[in-house]
Design a protein around this motif. Structure first.
Motif, mmCIF file in Angstrom:
data_model
loop_
_atom_site.group_PDB
_atom_site.id
_atom_site.type_symbol
_atom_site.label_atom_id
_atom_site.label_comp_id
_atom_site.label_asym_id
_atom_site.label_seq_id
_atom_site.Cartn_x
_atom_site.Cartn_y
_atom_site.Cartn_z
ATOM 1 N N LEU A 186 0.830 -1.211 0.000
ATOM 2 C CA LEU A 186 0.000 0.000 0.000
ATOM 3 C C LEU A 186 0.863 1.260 0.000
ATOM 4 C CD1 LEU A 186 -2.807 -0.967 2.550
ATOM 5 C CD2 LEU A 186 -3.008 -0.778 0.068
ATOM 6 N N ASP A 187 2.154 1.102 0.334
ATOM 7 C CA ASP A 187 3.087 2.228 0.310
ATOM 8 C C ASP A 187 3.424 2.518 -1.147
ATOM 9 O OD1 ASP A 187 5.198 3.969 0.359
ATOM 10 O OD2 ASP A 187 6.360 2.875 1.868
ATOM 11 N N TYR A 188 2.880 3.630 -1.655
ATOM 12 C CA TYR A 188 3.020 3.906 -3.086
ATOM 13 C C TYR A 188 4.470 4.128 -3.509
ATOM 14 C CZ TYR A 188 3.034 8.784 -1.401
ATOM 15 O OH TYR A 188 3.333 9.948 -0.742
ATOM 16 N N MET A 189 5.351 4.465 -2.560
ATOM 17 C CA MET A 189 6.751 4.689 -2.914
ATOM 18 C C MET A 189 7.553 3.388 -2.941
ATOM 19 S SD MET A 189 7.117 7.832 -3.681
ATOM 20 C CE MET A 189 8.904 7.995 -3.727
ATOM 21 N N LYS A 234 -5.354 7.962 -7.947
ATOM 22 C CA LYS A 234 -4.099 8.608 -7.551
ATOM 23 C C LYS A 234 -3.044 7.566 -7.211
ATOM 24 C CE LYS A 234 -4.141 10.914 -3.657
ATOM 25 N NZ LYS A 234 -3.294 10.121 -2.713
ATOM 26 N N TYR A 235 -3.469 6.523 -6.533
ATOM 27 C CA TYR A 235 -2.520 5.456 -6.180
ATOM 28 C C TYR A 235 -1.970 4.787 -7.440
ATOM 29 C CZ TYR A 235 -0.701 1.028 -4.456
ATOM 30 O OH TYR A 235 0.115 -0.046 -4.200
ATOM 31 N N THR A 270 0.459 7.050 -9.301
ATOM 32 C CA THR A 270 1.757 7.157 -8.655
ATOM 33 C C THR A 270 2.597 5.905 -8.875
ATOM 34 O OG1 THR A 270 0.811 8.622 -6.975
ATOM 35 C CG2 THR A 270 2.896 7.568 -6.434
ATOM 36 N N VAL A 271 1.980 4.737 -8.724
ATOM 37 C CA VAL A 271 2.704 3.478 -8.917
ATOM 38 C C VAL A 271 3.162 3.349 -10.375
ATOM 39 C CG1 VAL A 271 2.499 0.964 -8.894
ATOM 40 C CG2 VAL A 271 1.579 2.305 -6.992
ATOM 41 N N LEU A 272 2.292 3.687 -11.317
ATOM 42 C CA LEU A 272 2.668 3.624 -12.733
ATOM 43 C C LEU A 272 3.810 4.595 -13.036
ATOM 44 C CD1 LEU A 272 -0.853 3.360 -14.391
ATOM 45 C CD2 LEU A 272 0.974 1.656 -14.587
ATOM 46 N N ILE A 328 -12.669 20.452 -10.123
ATOM 47 C CA ILE A 328 -11.887 20.514 -8.883
ATOM 48 C C ILE A 328 -11.267 19.156 -8.537
ATOM 49 C CG2 ILE A 328 -11.936 21.042 -6.412
ATOM 50 C CD1 ILE A 328 -14.195 23.021 -6.949
ATOM 51 N N GLU A 329 -12.106 18.164 -8.283
ATOM 52 C CA GLU A 329 -11.589 16.907 -7.737
ATOM 53 C C GLU A 329 -10.728 16.119 -8.732
ATOM 54 O OE1 GLU A 329 -11.498 16.420 -4.728
ATOM 55 O OE2 GLU A 329 -13.075 17.703 -3.934
ATOM 56 N N MET A 330 -11.226 15.912 -9.963
ATOM 57 C CA MET A 330 -10.440 15.113 -10.915
ATOM 58 C C MET A 330 -9.139 15.800 -11.335
ATOM 59 S SD MET A 330 -11.506 12.078 -11.232
ATOM 60 C CE MET A 330 -10.357 11.609 -12.514
ATOM 61 N N PRO A 331 -9.150 17.096 -11.659
ATOM 62 C CA PRO A 331 -7.869 17.734 -12.021
ATOM 63 C C PRO A 331 -6.857 17.742 -10.877
ATOM 64 C CG PRO A 331 -9.724 19.104 -12.714
ATOM 65 C CD PRO A 331 -10.276 18.029 -11.833
ATOM 66 N N LEU A 332 -7.349 17.601 -9.633
ATOM 67 C CA LEU A 332 -6.443 17.620 -8.484
ATOM 68 C C LEU A 332 -5.666 16.308 -8.342
ATOM 69 C CD1 LEU A 332 -5.661 19.493 -6.088
ATOM 70 C CD2 LEU A 332 -7.367 18.266 -4.727
ATOM 71 N N VAL A 333 -6.183 15.218 -8.905
ATOM 72 C CA VAL A 333 -5.554 13.901 -8.728
ATOM 73 C C VAL A 333 -4.086 13.904 -9.160
ATOM 74 C CG1 VAL A 333 -5.600 11.481 -9.464
ATOM 75 C CG2 VAL A 333 -7.735 12.626 -8.802
ATOM 76 N N PRO A 334 -3.762 14.331 -10.401
ATOM 77 C CA PRO A 334 -2.337 14.320 -10.774
ATOM 78 C C PRO A 334 -1.495 15.305 -9.966
ATOM 79 C CG PRO A 334 -3.682 15.316 -12.521
ATOM 80 C CD PRO A 334 -4.625 14.711 -11.541
ATOM 81 N N VAL A 335 -2.103 16.390 -9.498
ATOM 82 C CA VAL A 335 -1.370 17.352 -8.672
ATOM 83 C C VAL A 335 -0.924 16.692 -7.372
ATOM 84 C CG1 VAL A 335 -1.483 19.594 -7.508
ATOM 85 C CG2 VAL A 335 -2.730 19.238 -9.649
ATOM 86 N N LEU A 336 -1.852 16.008 -6.716
ATOM 87 C CA LEU A 336 -1.531 15.342 -5.451
ATOM 88 C C LEU A 336 -0.545 14.202 -5.678
ATOM 89 C CD1 LEU A 336 -5.065 15.224 -3.782
ATOM 90 C CD2 LEU A 336 -3.199 16.818 -3.323
ATOM 91 N N SER A 337 -0.709 13.477 -6.777
ATOM 92 C CA SER A 337 0.224 12.394 -7.088
ATOM 93 C C SER A 337 1.645 12.927 -7.200
ATOM 94 C CB SER A 337 -0.192 11.707 -8.393
ATOM 95 O OG SER A 337 0.772 10.744 -8.787
#
Length: 864
Positions: A297-300, A358-359, A362-364, A465-474
């Motif tokens: 679960l640790d994306y890093m 988002k997970y 990030t993993v990809l 708001i919510e969908m465009p924020l996903v790559p920002v948070l990633s």
């Protein structure tokens, strides 16, 4: 709320599909007391009343059950269990086998060669041997077993110290409860003493636990037959309940009402030929539901072990690429699969759908793929639809909206210390589990998306708001932030010494040593020994030692204040100074938090591992922790913080002329309020008056009463009320806004942000005055908090786009409350500060200007 109605109705449909029968009945408890209440006045006495949101669903559920054609029974004076027991005995007497759908362990006493239990929540079926395996006793001894162990949910006494294993062992050894009672003198030790002390209670416990099988009924088991559904009533109910998927199924195929659609077809892909066949389907699809399965679960640290996808409901595939379980067949090469998928995954024109994308993004990214074209995320669809719902995970949503129980991770990988990684799960289990994730995501999207209607504003919140924020948070999560471990270690040592001093002071005030980490010991010291007033009790009736309660007591007594100080420093030490160094990623040397979009009801982001939102900013210790968040050599930390954003939003929403004028002219709003409330000029306002005005400004936003304000300012309630009255007299638009918002909340059941985000208020009409008042406070505050959340999210999207398309050396590393934190090359500080301020202040057009304060330093505290 309709979740319970939908869940129960779909369980009934699934039961019919799996175990179709002409004879069926649905049994509910009737209102009022039963014979067990007369036997024992404390029977179920400690159970809280049914929550209103559930109680409101009972009547529509009854209507829906009847419209579906099910006979519905309610018999006064007994419980539903007794009615079911009676029907089971009648059916057995007539040669019929009976299946009881229940999760209640009491029903195990009814099991025999003709009666079986099925738990539709877990999918488990239990016959005679199943009962023996689960409880250690046969069905005919379950009542004796329950009499011994008791039942906390029903308040059946039982025998203290006797648990399930002891009860099963005794009944195996002695044969029955009566035989055990006769030989109670042979039982040794404390448990034997307890048995003998409570012998007189056992008969009552046994009687309470016994399901009656002789209830007088108006109908016979053979007469209870499934009827044809009532199409008109069913359509009307489904429309009113907004069960659109079910309604559309009914419209398309009226005869298919009895159960859900056919079983899903899931494919396990092990060959290139099969993979290429699916690739053709993916490339030709309008929308691809996509999911990754990983080692962690640790994306890093997570590595991809398989990918799944679906383009049509109930048709999905799983491609394993790195399963290492014993006997695993040869799988496609991970690098080959990802390289084949890359053009599809990186194409912004090809729409993708996921759950918590988002997970996956990030993993990809860590596997060299820049996921693009993400259009929908079912977790965010659910969240935007109703942020006050407690859970937005796929398993919960599937049950709530589709009536489908998914296979859980624990069911394929085990629990606790014995849980294995997903790459160790056998493919015959991993394949259906992973493919189901993609399938359910697609089916959930088809159910949820139509409910985010454009005319409500919800779709705008989702799409802008919510969908465009996903790559920002990633990106922010992957960048992480640097921490100074030496500074944290030094602070941990200092906190250890400070905690020892506070502990000694607490022991002195208590008159004896005690464990400051033990609520039970604190309870004894404060309430039994020091006789402090009990203001709040726990659900079990004990005096509360919760933080809010101790804070109230701390106003008048020294020991609660010392305990609070100890708790605060202890939490800082365990959560930050000790823990942060352990959270440094070995590959990047930085700390990587996880940002959560679908948690806070107001739309605010939250974070975990570490939780950046909870580092106190006002205490010296909290500021020291912020000093440990540092920039890389050659860089500076830049913090950009919205100034008084919620007060500015209040001015915008209320339209109050005084507030609008103060903000428009750039006045110090707290000084301006003090001048109004205390009737002096702005120049004459004292520091104390400004402090009081600040408490009023923020207190009213959060629904603080005159009593609370008085406590905070250390003044009597009458004076505090006079302050509040004067405030509203000077700012009448604020009072008008509050009254209108409360009324709107009552009328609509929700309030909205400036951007259309809905914040539901399920308790706004509650008969419980405390809950209702809390909902009214939320009605006033939520539009401001929610609008502030929307604004900073829009600012993050705009700033991120500016960073990505520009050539300045800057990284956005944190978002905390109303603040964005950046790591900036020393030579770019001035340009970045100007750019960030411009984008943040331009994120929304309110009737008052947004103002952003910029700070720069070697660490976060200096910049803040």
């Amino acid at each position: 709320p309709t979740g319970a109605v939908y869940g129960v109705a779909n369980m009934l449909r699934k039961l019919l599909a799996d175990y179709g029968s002409d004879h069926v009945a649905v049994v509910f408890d009737a209102r009022g007391k039963t014979f067990r209440d007369e036997l024992f006045k404390h029977y179920k006495a400690h159970r809280p009343p049914m929550p209103e949101e559930l109680a409101n669903q009972i009547e529509p559920l009854h209507d829906l059950v009847r419209a579906m054609g099910f006979p519905l029974l309610q018999v006064s004076g007994v419980e539903a269990d007794d009615v079911i027991g009676t029907l089971a005995r009648q059916a057995a007497g007539q040669g019929m086998s009976t299946l009881i759908s229940t999760g209640d362990k009491d029903m195990a006493q009814l099991v025999n060669e003709r009666v079986t239990l099925v738990n539709t929540m877990t999918g488990t079926v239990m016959g005679t041997e199943g009962v023996r395996a689960k409880f250690g006793v046969p069905p005919e001894r379950i009542v004796d077993y329950l009499a011994l162990v008791g039942d906390t949910s029903d308040n059946i006494p039982g025998v203290p110290r006797v648990g399930p294993k002891t009860a099963a062992r005794w009944l195996t050894e002695y044969g029955s409860l009566d035989a055990l009672k006769d030989r109670a003198g042979e039982i040794k030790g404390k448990v034997g003493e307890s048995l003998r002390e409570h012998l007189q209670d056992l008969e009552l416990s046994r009687e309470l636990a016994t399901i009656r099988c002789d209830v007088e009924l108006d109908v016979d088991a053979a007469q209870l037959r499934l009827r044809e559904p009532d199409p008109g009533a069913l359509r009307e109910l489904l429309a009113n309940l907004e069960f659109t998927s079910w309604l559309s199924q009914l419209e398309e195929n009226p005869s298919a009402e009895a159960g859900p659609a056919n079983a899903a077809e899931y494919e396990l892909i092990l060959s290139r030929e099969a993979f290429e066949t699916w690739m053709e389907r993916l490339e030709g699809a309008e929308l691809v539901a996509f999911d990754t399965e990983t080692t962690s679960l640790d994306y890093m640290q997570a590595r991809i072990v398989g990918v799944s996808f679906a383009v049509e409901p109930e048709q999905a595939a799983y491609v394993p690429v790195a399963h290492t379980c014993p006997g695993a067949p040869e799988q496609l090469d991970r690098q080959w699969v990802l390289s084949r998928l890359r053009p599809l995954l990186e194409d912004p024109a090809r729409a993708k759908l996921g759950h918590n994308l988002k997970y996956d993004m990030t993993v990809l990214a860590r596997h060299g793929i820049a996921l693009a074209g993400i259009r929908f995320d079912t977790m965010l669809e659910s969240y935007v639809l109703d942020s006050t719902a407690s859970r937005h995970d796929m398993d919960s949503l599937s049950l709530k909206y589709l009536g489908h129980k998914t296979t859980t991770y624990e069911e394929v990988a085990g629990k606790g210390a014995r849980q294995i990684r997903f790459d160790e799960v056998a493919l015959e289990q991993a394949g259906p589990y992973a493919a189901e994730d993609a399938d359910i995501t697609l089916r959930l999207h088809r159910h949820l998306w139509p409910r985010l209607a454009p005319e409500t504003g919800l779709r705008r919140v989702f799409e802008e708001i919510e969908m465009p924020l996903v790559p920002v948070l990633s990106r922010m999560e992957r960048i992480g932030v640097r921490v100074d471990t030496d500074m944290l270690a030094a602070q941990s040592r200092e906190l250890t010494g400070r905690l020892a001093e506070i502990e000694a002071e607490a022991h002195r005030l208590a008159g004896r040593a005690f464990n400051l980490g033990s609520p039970k010991q604190i309870q004894a010291i404060l309430y039994e020994e020091q006789k402090l007033p009990v203001t709040v009790k726990t659900p079990k009736g004990a005096p509360s030692t919760a933080e809010a309660v101790l804070a109230e007591l701390a106003l008048d007594y020294p020991l609660p204040r010392v305990i609070l100080d100890y708790r605060a420093l202890s939490k800082l030490k365990s959560t930050y100074t000790d823990r942060l160094p352990q959270q440094i990623d070995p590959d990047t040397g930085r700390v990587h938090t996880s940002y959560h979009q679908a948690v806070a009801a107001t739309g605010r982001l939250s974070s975990s591992d570490p939780n950046l939102q909870n580092i106190p900013v006002r205490s010296e210790e909290g500021r020291r922790i912020r000093q440990a968040f540092v920039a890389e050599p050659g860089y500076r930390i830049l913090a950009a913080d919205y100034s008084q954003i919620e007060l500015r939003i209040m001015a915008h929403l209320s339209g109050d002329e005084g507030l609008l004028r103060a903000f428009a002219s750039g006045e110090d709003i707290h000084r301006a309020t003090a001048a109004e409330v205390f009737g002096v000029s702005a120049e004459q306002v004292s520091a104390e008056q400004r402090r009081s005005a600040k408490a009023i400004n923020f207190g009213l936003i959060y629904g603080m009463s005159a009593f609370g304000l008085g406590r905070q300012l250390g003044i009597d309630r009458t004076t505090a009320q006079a302050y509040v009255d004067r405030y509203f007299a000077r700012y009448p638009g604020v009072r008008r806004y509050m009254e209108q918002t409360r009324e709107q909340g009552r009328e609509w059941g929700y309030v909205e942000t400036v951007f259309g985000r809905r914040l539901y208020l399920p308790e706004i009409d509650s008969r419980n005055g405390q809950r209702r008042a809390q909902a009214e406070r939320a009605a006033i505050n939520a539009p401001m908090q929610g609008t502030a959340a929307d604004i900073i999210k829009l600012a993050m999207i705009a700033v991120d786009r500016w960073i990505e398309t520009g050539d300045l050396d800057v990284r956005m590393v944190m978002q905390v409350h109303d603040e964005l934190v950046f790591e900036v090359a020393e030579g770019a500080v001035e340009a970045v500060g100007a750019g960030v301020r411009g984008w943040m202040e331009g994120a929304a057009a309110l009737s008052v200007p947004l103002v952003v304060d910029i700070g720069v330093g070697a660490n976060w505290d200096e910049a803040h």
